[in-house]
Write a protein that holds these residues in place. Structure first.
Motif, PDB file in Angstrom:
ATOM      1  N   LYS A  80     -64.199  12.834   3.721  1.00 24.70           N
ATOM      2  CA  LYS A  80     -64.031  13.468   2.408  1.00 24.70           C
ATOM      3  C   LYS A  80     -63.203  12.582   1.481  1.00 24.70           C
ATOM      4  CE  LYS A  80     -62.035  17.584   0.225  1.00 24.70           C
ATOM      5  NZ  LYS A  80     -61.291  18.847   0.467  1.00 24.70           N
ATOM      6  N   ALA A  81     -62.093  12.050   2.000  1.00 25.24           N
ATOM      7  CA  ALA A  81     -61.208  11.217   1.178  1.00 25.24           C
ATOM      8  C   ALA A  81     -61.889   9.909   0.777  1.00 25.24           C
ATOM      9  CB  ALA A  81     -59.913  10.935   1.939  1.00 25.24           C
ATOM     10  N   SER A 140     -66.901  11.911  14.704  1.00 26.02           N
ATOM     11  CA  SER A 140     -65.787  12.604  15.355  1.00 26.02           C
ATOM     12  C   SER A 140     -65.813  12.330  16.848  1.00 26.02           C
ATOM     13  CB  SER A 140     -65.865  14.111  15.098  1.00 26.02           C
ATOM     14  OG  SER A 140     -65.673  14.389  13.732  1.00 26.02           O
ATOM     15  N   SER A 151     -70.501  15.001   4.238  1.00 21.70           N
ATOM     16  CA  SER A 151     -69.879  15.959   5.162  1.00 21.70           C
ATOM     17  C   SER A 151     -70.670  16.099   6.447  1.00 21.70           C
ATOM     18  CB  SER A 151     -69.753  17.329   4.485  1.00 21.70           C
ATOM     19  OG  SER A 151     -68.909  17.247   3.357  1.00 21.70           O
ATOM     20  N   ASN A 184     -63.585  20.463  17.739  1.00 23.95           N
ATOM     21  CA  ASN A 184     -62.346  21.220  17.529  1.00 23.95           C
ATOM     22  C   ASN A 184     -62.064  22.077  18.759  1.00 23.95           C
ATOM     23  OD1 ASN A 184     -62.587  20.090  15.022  1.00 23.95           O
ATOM     24  ND2 ASN A 184     -62.304  21.992  13.900  1.00 23.95           N
ATOM     25  N   HIS A 222     -57.965  19.203  15.977  1.00 21.54           N
ATOM     26  CA  HIS A 222     -59.197  18.606  15.473  1.00 21.54           C
ATOM     27  C   HIS A 222     -59.042  17.113  15.219  1.00 21.54           C
ATOM     28  CE1 HIS A 222     -56.879  19.437  11.801  1.00 21.54           C
ATOM     29  NE2 HIS A 222     -57.576  18.460  11.248  1.00 21.54           N
ATOM     30  N   LYS A 273     -63.308  14.310   9.625  1.00 21.87           N
ATOM     31  CA  LYS A 273     -63.847  15.104   8.520  1.00 21.87           C
ATOM     32  C   LYS A 273     -63.009  14.891   7.258  1.00 21.87           C
ATOM     33  CE  LYS A 273     -65.105  19.831   7.235  1.00 21.87           C
ATOM     34  NZ  LYS A 273     -65.152  21.242   7.676  1.00 21.87           N
ATOM     35  N   ASP A 274     -61.703  14.918   7.409  1.00 20.19           N
ATOM     36  CA  ASP A 274     -60.806  14.694   6.265  1.00 20.19           C
ATOM     37  C   ASP A 274     -60.953  13.271   5.742  1.00 20.19           C
ATOM     38  OD1 ASP A 274     -59.838  17.269   6.713  1.00 20.19           O
ATOM     39  OD2 ASP A 274     -58.265  16.548   8.048  1.00 20.19           O
ATOM     40  N   LEU A 275     -61.136  12.330   6.675  1.00 17.78           N
ATOM     41  CA  LEU A 275     -61.240  10.929   6.280  1.00 17.78           C
ATOM     42  C   LEU A 275     -62.538  10.672   5.517  1.00 17.78           C
ATOM     43  CD1 LEU A 275     -59.564   8.402   6.538  1.00 17.78           C
ATOM     44  CD2 LEU A 275     -60.788   7.836   8.638  1.00 17.78           C
ATOM     45  N   ASP A 286     -54.956   7.755  11.204  1.00 15.04           N
ATOM     46  CA  ASP A 286     -56.032   8.750  11.243  1.00 15.04           C
ATOM     47  C   ASP A 286     -56.621   8.940  12.637  1.00 15.04           C
ATOM     48  OD1 ASP A 286     -56.172   9.492   8.433  1.00 15.04           O
ATOM     49  OD2 ASP A 286     -56.833   7.440   8.098  1.00 15.04           O
ATOM     50  N   HIS A 345     -59.531  13.857  12.864  1.00 18.18           N
ATOM     51  CA  HIS A 345     -59.273  13.745  11.426  1.00 18.18           C
ATOM     52  C   HIS A 345     -60.448  13.124  10.669  1.00 18.18           C
ATOM     53  CE1 HIS A 345     -55.172  15.028  11.953  1.00 18.18           C
ATOM     54  NE2 HIS A 345     -54.957  14.081  12.847  1.00 18.18           N
TER      55      HIS A 345
END
Length: 416
Positions: free
Chosen positions: A98-99, A129, A122, A133, A90, A94-96, A156, A92
């Motif tokens: 969120k952070a 992206s 979100s 995924n 996947h 989505k994680d970025l 990232d 990154h």
């Protein structure tokens, strides 16, 4: 006592499922599958290190990154287990997102964002992206961080499956060799765009963290998708797929006296024709898949129009290109049918004539009415228009419907 599910106990159903995988009749994999047994014998192992991803894919699966099949991926690990590993790869972002949202929330004097602000942030993640995924082999997934480290990309950043394919040099049942120069060239081509994506993330996170977003969430039962899904679930539960589309009366068949009314409507020539940039937009953006499904020299075998002439406005006013890949009547061929790609207007004409003939004959309805007509028969009744809807040669259509009624009656008559 096992839990009943209508077809025996749950445990009985579970064993039937495993038996299906073991004999290869279920298109999944597992420690008991024919492929796994073959690979264990080939590599001389007695145990398997298998991921959920490997089990959830069919035995003939191939990695979208390196292109290897499962027998070409599997190998023995350092512990002597047969390694059958596919993993979800996947981006990154989505994680970025969120952070960054959390960082900006806590950076303020007090947290003003709420759960809806977090959901707004979100929802932006797919927009930034670079790829969806994907399930890839473990070697390709490991090649991604190795290449990133060697090239010195942003921490990232991640390579897509298509990009991994460009820089890995696959080997049968061994880890990949990585072409660092190619991986570096890919990163250099993306570096500027990646910086732009980071700016978008920062801005979206700021809007969410300061609670200036515009997202208004509806309860799940009130959402349009949920309403439709519930109706579709009920029709499936009652064993009548498709019946919900008749509830409002829109799809009830017209009285027999009016079954031909549809083809007596005259469609005027279009007042507006697409500009070159409109066709270019259709070809590259809105209908790229359809445009590339046929080559540049393609002409509809029904009406003879080119791809360019087939582009027309939808009922919503958008330029569209619709193709219909259907099975048409072809006596003498296998199953008396042959597939052909026609324009959407010819596909609609074939459907309407086939339906008219079925209603006239009092025959059971069909899912593909075009199966009762040949492509040549469509060509004889159509009056095509560039960038517009077809009209119909009604005298020829009258004769065609009579012929098709006889054909349907003959096809429905049981053989003796």
């Amino acid at each position: 006592m096992g839990v009943e599910n209508g077809k025996g106990t749950y445990e009985e159903s579970r064993q039937r499922f495993f038996a299906g995988v073991a004999c290869g009749s279920i298109a999944l994999d597992g420690v008991m599958s024919p492929l796994t047994r073959t690979l264990m014998e080939r590599f001389g192992t007695k145990s398997v290190d298998m991921t959920f991803g490997w089990a959830c894919t069919p035995m003939d699966w191939a990695c979208p990154a390196c292109g290897r099949t499962k027998p070409e991926i599997a190998r023995v690990n350092s512990r002597g287990h047969l390694m059958c590993r596919l993993v979800e790869h996947h981006d990154h972002m989505k994680d970025l997102v969120k952070a960054e949202f959390e960082r900006q929330c806590k950076q303020q004097e007090r947290v003003v964002a709420d759960e809806f602000a977090k959901r707004f942030a979100s929802r932006a993640a797919p927009m930034v992206s670079a790829y969806d995924n994907a399930m890839i082999c473990d070697d390709c997934n490991s090649a991604d961080p190795t290449a990133k480290s060697a090239v010195g990309t942003h921490k990232d950043f991640s390579y897509s499956p298509q990009e991994i394919r460009r820089f890995v040099r696959p080997r049968l049942n061994m880890p990949h060799v990585i072409d660092i120069e190619e991986a570096a060239a890919i990163w250099q081509g993306h570096e500027h765009t990646f910086a732009l994506r980071l700016k978008i993330i920062e801005r979206i996170a700021n809007i969410a963290a300061t609670n200036r977003h515009w997202y208004q969430e509806l309860p799940y039962p009130q959402r349009a998708d949920s309403v439709k899904a519930h109706a579709e679930y009920l029709q499936q539960q009652h064993g009548a797929p498709g019946v919900i589309y008749e509830l409002a009366g829109g799809k009830q068949p017209p009285p027999p006296a009016h079954v031909s009314a549809w083809r007596h409507v005259v469609h005027a020539p279009p007042r507006i024709r697409p500009r070159p940039k409109d066709i270019d937009y259709v070809a590259k953006v809105t209908f790229a898949k359809e445009w590339n499904a046929v080559d540049e020299g393609w002409r509809c075998p029904g009406c003879g129009r080119t791809k360019h002439d087939t582009v027309r406005k939808s009922n919503k006013g958008d330029w569209t290109l619709v193709l219909a890949d259907r099975a048409f009547y072809a006596p003498g061929e296998r199953y008396n049918s042959r597939r052909a790609v026609v324009c959407g207007d010819c596909g609609l004409l074939a459907t309407n004539i086939g339906k008219e003939a079925c209603l006239t004959a009092g025959a059971k309805t069909a899912s593909n009415y075009a199966q009762f007509l040949t492509v040549a028969e469509i060509a004889r009744v159509v009056l095509p228009q560039s960038h517009g809807r077809h009209n119909v040669k009604n005298e020829e259509a009258d004769a065609l419907v009579t012929r098709v009624v006889g054909r349907i009656t003959s096809l429905e008559r049981p053989s003796t």
